[in-house]
Design an enzyme around this catalytic site. Structure first.
Site, PDB file in Angstrom:
ATOM      1  N   LYS A  16       0.843  -1.209   0.000  1.00  0.00           N
ATOM      2  CA  LYS A  16       0.000   0.000   0.000  1.00  0.00           C
ATOM      3  C   LYS A  16       0.876   1.257   0.000  1.00  0.00           C
ATOM      4  O   LYS A  16       0.648   2.187  -0.779  1.00  0.00           O
ATOM      5  CB  LYS A  16      -0.899   0.000   1.250  1.00  0.00           C
ATOM      6  CG  LYS A  16      -1.466   1.379   1.595  1.00  0.00           C
ATOM      7  CD  LYS A  16      -2.282   1.371   2.867  1.00  0.00           C
ATOM      8  CE  LYS A  16      -1.513   1.537   4.151  1.00  0.00           C
ATOM      9  NZ  LYS A  16      -1.158   2.919   4.527  1.00  0.00           N
ATOM     10  N   ASN A  17       1.883   1.275   0.876  1.00  0.00           N
ATOM     11  CA  ASN A  17       2.669   2.500   1.033  1.00  0.00           C
ATOM     12  C   ASN A  17       3.646   2.737  -0.119  1.00  0.00           C
ATOM     13  O   ASN A  17       4.274   3.799  -0.206  1.00  0.00           O
ATOM     14  CB  ASN A  17       3.403   2.495   2.376  1.00  0.00           C
ATOM     15  CG  ASN A  17       2.422   2.724   3.525  1.00  0.00           C
ATOM     16  OD1 ASN A  17       1.269   3.063   3.292  1.00  0.00           O
ATOM     17  ND2 ASN A  17       2.886   2.528   4.752  1.00  0.00           N
ATOM     18  N   CYS A  29      -4.432  13.289  14.070  1.00  0.00           N
ATOM     19  CA  CYS A  29      -4.718  11.928  13.603  1.00  0.00           C
ATOM     20  C   CYS A  29      -4.569  10.982  14.769  1.00  0.00           C
ATOM     21  O   CYS A  29      -4.014  11.340  15.804  1.00  0.00           O
ATOM     22  CB  CYS A  29      -3.779  11.624  12.451  1.00  0.00           C
ATOM     23  SG  CYS A  29      -2.964  10.060  12.404  1.00  0.00           S
ATOM     24  N   ARG A  80       1.412  14.454  13.202  1.00  0.00           N
ATOM     25  CA  ARG A  80       1.712  14.244  11.784  1.00  0.00           C
ATOM     26  C   ARG A  80       1.593  15.509  10.916  1.00  0.00           C
ATOM     27  O   ARG A  80       0.815  15.550   9.958  1.00  0.00           O
ATOM     28  CB  ARG A  80       0.844  13.125  11.218  1.00  0.00           C
ATOM     29  CG  ARG A  80       1.002  11.838  11.993  1.00  0.00           C
ATOM     30  CD  ARG A  80       0.302  10.691  11.341  1.00  0.00           C
ATOM     31  NE  ARG A  80       0.985  10.199  10.154  1.00  0.00           N
ATOM     32  CZ  ARG A  80       0.504   9.241   9.376  1.00  0.00           C
ATOM     33  NH1 ARG A  80      -0.670   8.723   9.637  1.00  0.00           N
ATOM     34  NH2 ARG A  80       1.183   8.827   8.341  1.00  0.00           N
ATOM     35  N   ASP A 134       5.163   0.542  12.008  1.00  0.00           N
ATOM     36  CA  ASP A 134       3.929  -0.080  11.512  1.00  0.00           C
ATOM     37  C   ASP A 134       3.777  -1.535  11.959  1.00  0.00           C
ATOM     38  O   ASP A 134       2.753  -2.160  11.693  1.00  0.00           O
ATOM     39  CB  ASP A 134       3.869  -0.010   9.976  1.00  0.00           C
ATOM     40  CG  ASP A 134       3.637   1.413   9.480  1.00  0.00           C
ATOM     41  OD1 ASP A 134       3.246   2.269  10.286  1.00  0.00           O
ATOM     42  OD2 ASP A 134       3.852   1.651   8.277  1.00  0.00           O
ATOM     43  N   ARG A 139      -8.431  -0.264   5.322  1.00  0.00           N
ATOM     44  CA  ARG A 139      -7.625   0.781   4.688  1.00  0.00           C
ATOM     45  C   ARG A 139      -6.331   0.212   4.133  1.00  0.00           C
ATOM     46  O   ARG A 139      -5.786   0.745   3.166  1.00  0.00           O
ATOM     47  CB  ARG A 139      -7.262   1.872   5.704  1.00  0.00           C
ATOM     48  CG  ARG A 139      -8.399   2.784   6.060  1.00  0.00           C
ATOM     49  CD  ARG A 139      -7.905   3.893   6.956  1.00  0.00           C
ATOM     50  NE  ARG A 139      -6.653   4.433   6.430  1.00  0.00           N
ATOM     51  CZ  ARG A 139      -5.699   4.984   7.160  1.00  0.00           C
ATOM     52  NH1 ARG A 139      -5.846   5.103   8.466  1.00  0.00           N
ATOM     53  NH2 ARG A 139      -4.611   5.460   6.604  1.00  0.00           N
TER      54      ARG A 139
HETATM   55  N1  EPU Z   1       6.959  14.594  10.542  1.00  0.00           N
HETATM   56  C1  EPU Z   1       7.062  15.946  10.794  1.00  0.00           C
HETATM   57  N2  EPU Z   1       6.916  16.813   9.752  1.00  0.00           N
HETATM   58  C2  EPU Z   1       6.673  16.396   8.487  1.00  0.00           C
HETATM   59  C3  EPU Z   1       6.570  15.033   8.229  1.00  0.00           C
HETATM   60  C4  EPU Z   1       6.722  14.134   9.286  1.00  0.00           C
HETATM   61  O1  EPU Z   1       7.280  16.349  11.924  1.00  0.00           O
HETATM   62  O2  EPU Z   1       6.549  17.228   7.590  1.00  0.00           O
HETATM   63  C5  EPU Z   1       7.085  13.646  11.653  1.00  0.00           C
HETATM   64  C6  EPU Z   1       5.822  12.820  11.848  1.00  0.00           C
HETATM   65  O3  EPU Z   1       4.864  13.496  12.642  1.00  0.00           O
HETATM   66  C7  EPU Z   1       6.354  11.569  12.511  1.00  0.00           C
HETATM   67  C8  EPU Z   1       7.732  11.401  11.861  1.00  0.00           C
HETATM   68  O4  EPU Z   1       8.062  12.687  11.323  1.00  0.00           O
HETATM   69  O5  EPU Z   1       6.496  11.774  13.886  1.00  0.00           O
HETATM   70  C9  EPU Z   1       7.801  10.385  10.744  1.00  0.00           C
HETATM   71  O6  EPU Z   1       6.725  10.579   9.861  1.00  0.00           O
HETATM   72  P1  EPU Z   1       6.785  10.227   8.312  1.00  0.00           P
HETATM   73  O7  EPU Z   1       6.624  11.490   7.545  1.00  0.00           O
HETATM   74  O8  EPU Z   1       7.958   9.371   8.015  1.00  0.00           O
HETATM   75  O9  EPU Z   1       5.449   9.374   8.148  1.00  0.00           O
HETATM   76  P2  EPU Z   1       4.536   9.404   6.876  1.00  0.00           P
HETATM   77  O10 EPU Z   1       5.381   9.552   5.685  1.00  0.00           O
HETATM   78  O11 EPU Z   1       3.395  10.316   7.086  1.00  0.00           O
HETATM   79  C10 EPU Z   1       4.697   6.850   6.329  1.00  0.00           C
HETATM   80  C11 EPU Z   1       3.733   5.717   6.212  1.00  0.00           C
HETATM   81  C12 EPU Z   1       3.207   5.354   7.590  1.00  0.00           C
HETATM   82  C13 EPU Z   1       4.402   4.969   8.471  1.00  0.00           C
HETATM   83  C14 EPU Z   1       5.415   6.117   8.502  1.00  0.00           C
HETATM   84  C15 EPU Z   1       6.674   5.779   9.272  1.00  0.00           C
HETATM   85  C16 EPU Z   1       2.821   6.065   4.009  1.00  0.00           C
HETATM   86  C17 EPU Z   1       1.658   6.429   3.163  1.00  0.00           C
HETATM   87  N3  EPU Z   1       2.648   6.104   5.324  1.00  0.00           N
HETATM   88  O12 EPU Z   1       3.949   7.928   6.890  1.00  0.00           O
HETATM   89  O13 EPU Z   1       2.352   4.234   7.434  1.00  0.00           O
HETATM   90  O14 EPU Z   1       3.970   4.698   9.778  1.00  0.00           O
HETATM   91  O15 EPU Z   1       5.791   6.464   7.160  1.00  0.00           O
HETATM   92  O16 EPU Z   1       7.307   4.676   8.735  1.00  0.00           O
HETATM   93  O17 EPU Z   1       3.861   5.700   3.493  1.00  0.00           O
HETATM   94  C18 EPU Z   1       0.560   2.821   7.960  1.00  0.00           C
HETATM   95  O18 EPU Z   1       0.708   2.264   6.852  1.00  0.00           O
HETATM   96  O19 EPU Z   1      -0.176   2.340   8.871  1.00  0.00           O
HETATM   97  C19 EPU Z   1       1.249   4.071   8.229  1.00  0.00           C
HETATM   98  C20 EPU Z   1       0.851   4.918   9.174  1.00  0.00           C
END
Ligand code: EPU
Length: 418
Positions: free
Chosen positions: A22-23, A116, A121, A306, A398
């Protein structure tokens, strides 16, 4: 609302296949916006988040044809460079269209996600990166508007912290920027590498994906491509834990063993036998006794956040005390209270969960709060005495395709009640 009714006690045996990730599929779908030619993706899982992304792309102007697990995208023109609140609030990954839209059309308007279930996030790092590439950002009425009428220009973007979708978003913005972009402290997740592979097939010039420094030389235009999405490492990991927790003999097929290395190492330390029958399968066998082992979530190649909830379910059945530390998200222990309702002994202390086991679980009515939390409740229910009813399984839909059918196929007593 759909529910799962699960009767625990059956050891899972047989083979269970993994779907596409998915990701990985989510950014790959967004990448289709970068060209007016056709992009064909294979092995796209038919889960709810993917359907949400497809809906968003249709609103933007993409023609989306779905046939089984193959999705063909074509965006001849961007009709509306916008991701509305209705879609962003159900799926944060909608912010992945920000980079490609600015790169392709010089303009994007994306709703700010808001809070969330697992943490704040924010998307400040996506915004910061786009500013480095020359976009002007305005925020009003709950939306972020990014404009770059003369196109983006390459720059050095040093991320304050590692962000998976932030890295992907910026990579998609940079492929059409003028000159060189260097992403430092970039995410090294397999999904980032998969996206880079797709973009390279589309004509992008990218080096270093999978390391913390990614170099991108912008090109004038991208063309169509065909790509197969990688296996879902989180789904594979969830099934490995299902085999381990039920003391079964389960072979997870069509996966990439390397991508679940951190989990496999933990399972082995816990006393679970894990072998690799071939290049794309892992076999897990319970040995009758599980030992508690501490775990801290980290960015890839560390232990995935995850899989933290699923690992916590496993630790409720292990002998001793396990300290689980969540370092990626600040509120990702919602499953702990529900597991406790089933009889688990879990104490929360800030970023730490202290799990004492083994405690026999008993079936109860529980509520799924987010995608991976729901998976941990299914795992707990598989070993609980009696019947567990899990409410709000739309959370699990999801990200897991037909999980109840797959688990039932290896002996679980699980059914969906509509
Ligand atoms: N963060 C910030 N600012 C930003 C972006 C992120 O502070 O602009 C923080 C977040 O709040 C978090 C940390 O950085 O504390 C890491 O977040 P990241 O951006 O890596 O997460 P994401 O890209 O939103 C993806 C996956 C998530 C997975 C995380 C961590 C996708 C679509 N989602 O989310 O997947 O948990 O990376 O590996 O790729 C899931 O599939 O259940 C899921 C939540």
């Amino acid at each position: 609302m759909d529910k799962f009714v699960i009767t625990g006690g059956a050891a899972l045996r047989g083979e269970i296949p993994t779907n596409g990730s998915k990701n990985s599929a989510l950014p790959a779908l967004a990448a289709g916006l970068l060209t007016d030619e056709a992009v064909t993706l294979h092995r796209v899982p038919r889960v709810r988040d993917i359907r949400t992304m497809e809906r968003l792309l249709v609103d933007i102007g993409t023609t989306v044809d779905v046939e089984g697990e193959t999705v063909r995208l074509r965006t001849e023109r961007i009709l509306s460079p916008e991701a509305p609140y209705e879609l962003v609030k159900t799926m944060r990954a909608s912010s992945l269209v920000l980079g490609p839209l600015v790169a392709r059309s010089g303009r994007a308007r994306v709703s700010l996600p808001g809070g969330c279930a697992i943490g704040a996030r924010p998307i400040n790092l996506h915004i910061f990166g786009l500013e480095q590439l020359g976009a002007t950002i305005n925020q009003a009425h709950g939306y972020i508007e990014a404009v770059a009428p003369d196109g983006l220009r390459g720059a050095v973007v040093h991320f304050d912290r590692i962000t998976v979708t932030g890295t992907e978003d910026l990579m998609m913005a940079a492929v059409l920027a003028r000159g060189e972009t260097v992403l430092r402290n970039a995410a090294r997740e397999p999904e980032v590498v998969d996206l880079a592979d797709l973009l390279i097939k589309m004509g992008a010039n990218i080096e270093g994906a999978g390391t913390s420094t990614i170099r991108i030389q912008g090109v004038e235009r991208l063309h169509g491509a065909e790509h197969t999405i990688i296996a879902d490492r989180i789904e594979a990991g969830t099934f490995l834990v299902a085999g381990a927790i039920t003391g079964g003999d389960l072979t997870v097929t069509r996966c990439n063993p390397e991508h679940v290395g951190a989990l496999v190492s933990k399972l082995q330390q816990c006393g679970v036998e894990v072998t690799q029958p071939d290049a794309t399968s892992l076999r897990v066998r319970g040995t009758g006794r599980l030992r508690s082992v501490d775990m801290t979530t980290e960015e890839y190649p560390g232990f995935a956040t995850d899989l933290q909830a699923q690992y916590m379910a496993l630790m409720t059945q292990a002998e001793g005390i396990a300290i689980i530390v969540e370092t990626i998200f600040e509120n990702r222990f919602m499953h702990a209270q529900e597991l406790a309702r089933m009889g688990a002994n879990i104490r929360l202390d800030g970023k730490q969960a202290i799990v004492a086991g083994p405690h026999a679980l008993t079936g109860a009515g529980v509520i799924a709060s987010d995608l991976r939390a729901s998976a941990s409740l299914v795992l707990g229910a598989l070993v609980a005495k009696g019947e567990t009813v899990i409410d709000r399984v739309y959370h699990i839909d999801r990200g897991y395709e037909k999980i109840e059918t797959k688990l039932a196929g290896v002996g679980a007593k699980i059914r969906r009640v509509v």
